[in-house]
Design an enzyme around this catalytic site. Structure first.
Site, short mmCIF file in Angstrom:
data_model
loop_
_atom_site.label_atom_id
_atom_site.label_comp_id
_atom_site.label_asym_id
_atom_site.label_seq_id
_atom_site.Cartn_x
_atom_site.Cartn_y
_atom_site.Cartn_z
N ARG A 270 0.52 -1.33 0.02
CA ARG A 270 -0.21 0.52 0.02
C ARG A 270 0.73 1.24 -0.52
NH1 ARG A 270 -2.25 -3.86 3.63
NH2 ARG A 270 -4.59 -4.29 3.41
N LYS B 28 -2.09 -3.01 7.50
CA LYS B 28 -3.29 -2.66 8.16
C LYS B 28 -3.68 -3.50 9.02
CE LYS B 28 -7.72 -1.79 5.66
NZ LYS B 28 -8.67 -1.84 4.53
N HIS C 84 -2.49 2.99 -5.19
CA HIS C 84 -3.65 1.36 -5.20
C HIS C 84 -3.41 1.02 -6.80
CE1 HIS C 84 -4.68 0.08 -1.42
NE2 HIS C 84 -5.84 -0.64 -2.41
N ARG D 258 -1.53 -1.54 -6.40
CA ARG D 258 -1.72 -3.02 -6.13
C ARG D 258 -2.12 -4.18 -6.70
NH1 ARG D 258 -0.94 -4.46 -0.42
NH2 ARG D 258 -3.41 -5.77 0.13
N HIS E 180 -4.04 -9.53 3.46
CA HIS E 180 -5.85 -9.56 3.59
C HIS E 180 -6.15 -10.70 4.30
CE1 HIS E 180 -6.26 -7.94 -1.04
NE2 HIS E 180 -5.86 -6.87 0.40
N TYR F 263 -9.88 -10.20 -7.44
CA TYR F 263 -8.67 -10.42 -8.16
C TYR F 263 -9.25 -11.85 -9.37
CZ TYR F 263 -6.50 -7.05 -5.58
OH TYR F 263 -6.11 -6.14 -4.59
#
Length: 334
Positions: A150, A175, A281, A284, A307, A316
């Site tokens: 990120r 995150k 982003h 990414r 994630h 994706y």
């Protein structure tokens, strides 16, 4: 004796009661929220107070919160993400700052949700984007694509996070405040070494002028006061100028500001003739999609992206399997 007691109890000698927003900031810092989150939460709390004609939040209820959130959704038509951000700020205000129970919010008009597929560049478009980016920003843009980081994760990289022997980069406090490891792209090793040389020269120059400190996690800064000036804690991509730390009010060198990279990516996309909405982003998203295309297991991609749930990474697969993408148009049969 009575006169002395009166003078001690005089309002002029009593400690000043902290302003409400200063109290909010103090609680945010006590719970180790980032400065960016602090600014965001204070922003929404101020808007909430102004919306209710400057009434103190302690005199307002969850019905007032619901009215404010409904106004954001219906009148201002903000996105669900923005509305939830405002809600999080107000929940923090009532629970952590005011210490009052936060009741259920029923029948709140919610901002309409919209499912969308992420914008993904082809490998050829990524190549054009990088070629349209000038140094010194080209290395950082390539690093975002080459690792799937990120934007803020890349900007917050420190010297110690790069391991040339193991060919890995450690991302600290991503995150959810989680650490993870990503690959170090072989093509960027020499450029990264040169970046370290430039950063060290800048750091040594700061030290010679009596500066050279960077921001550190609160507990670490308290335990090791001198660590802020050590080379290994310096940012890999430092800002071009020193500035005053908004929390400690001391002079430090921060990392590059995110707006700089956002502007560079937009301009590079324009120069490259890419007719898609491109931001940091996007790199990414492209990283994850290109790994899927090359046959990388989705669980590995989940780990690289950081994630929590594989369902988040599954978006994706939808990019690769858009309905009808493998079906030929009947026009091509004519």
């Amino acid at each position: 004796m009575q006169e002395l007691q009166k003078s001690v109890n005089s309002p002029a000698l009593q400690p000043a009661k902290p302003r409400f927003l200063d109290r909010v900031r103090a609680v945010l810092r006590f719970h180790h929220y980032s400065y960016k989150t602090e600014k965001t939460y204070v922003h929404w709390i101020v808007r909430y107070i102004r919306f209710h004609q400057m009434k103190h939040p302690a005199d307002l209820s969850t019905q007032h919160v619901a009215k404010f959130l409904g106004h954001l959704a219906l009148a201002l038509k903000v996105s669900p993400k923005t509305q939830n951000q405002a809600l999080n700020a107000l929940v923090f205000l009532y629970v952590k700052v005011l210490g009052t129970p936060f009741g259920e919010l029923k029948n709140i008009p919610r901002a309409p949700t919209k499912k969308y597929l992420p914008v993904v560049l082809t490998i050829h478009e990524v190549d054009r984007l990088l070629n349209a980016t000038r140094p010194p920003h080209r290395l950082f843009i390539a690093l975002l694509y080459g690792t799937g980081m990120r934007l803020m994760e890349g900007l917050r990289l420190r010297v110690k996070d790069i391991d040339f022997e193991k060919n890995i980069i450690t991302i600290r406090g991503g995150k959810g405040d989680k650490d993870r490891v990503v690959m170090l792209p072989q093509k960027l090793k020499e450029d990264l070494r040169m970046q370290l040389v430039r950063s060290k020269m800048l750091h040594q120059n700061d030290i010679s002028k009596g500066h050279g400190a960077v921001s550190l996690p609160t507990a670490l800064a308290r335990k090791y006061p001198s660590a802020a000036k050590e080379w290994m804690w310096q940012y890999l991509f430092p800002s071009w100028s020193i500035s005053k730390d908004p929390v400690t009010q001391t002079i430090k060198r921060h990392h590059l500001h995110e707006s700089v990279i956002q502007r560079v990516v937009r301009e590079a996309a324009r120069l490259a003739g890419i007719l898609k909405p491109v931001g940091p982003h996007t790199l990414r998203h492209s990283f994850a999609t290109h790994l899927l295309e090359s046959g990388t297991d989705i669980r590995n991609i989940q780990e690289l992206l950081g994630h929590k749930h594989v369902q988040t990474t599954m978006i994706y697969t939808h990019v690769l399997n858009r309905p009808g993408i493998s079906v030929k148009s009947p026009l091509d049969r004519i």
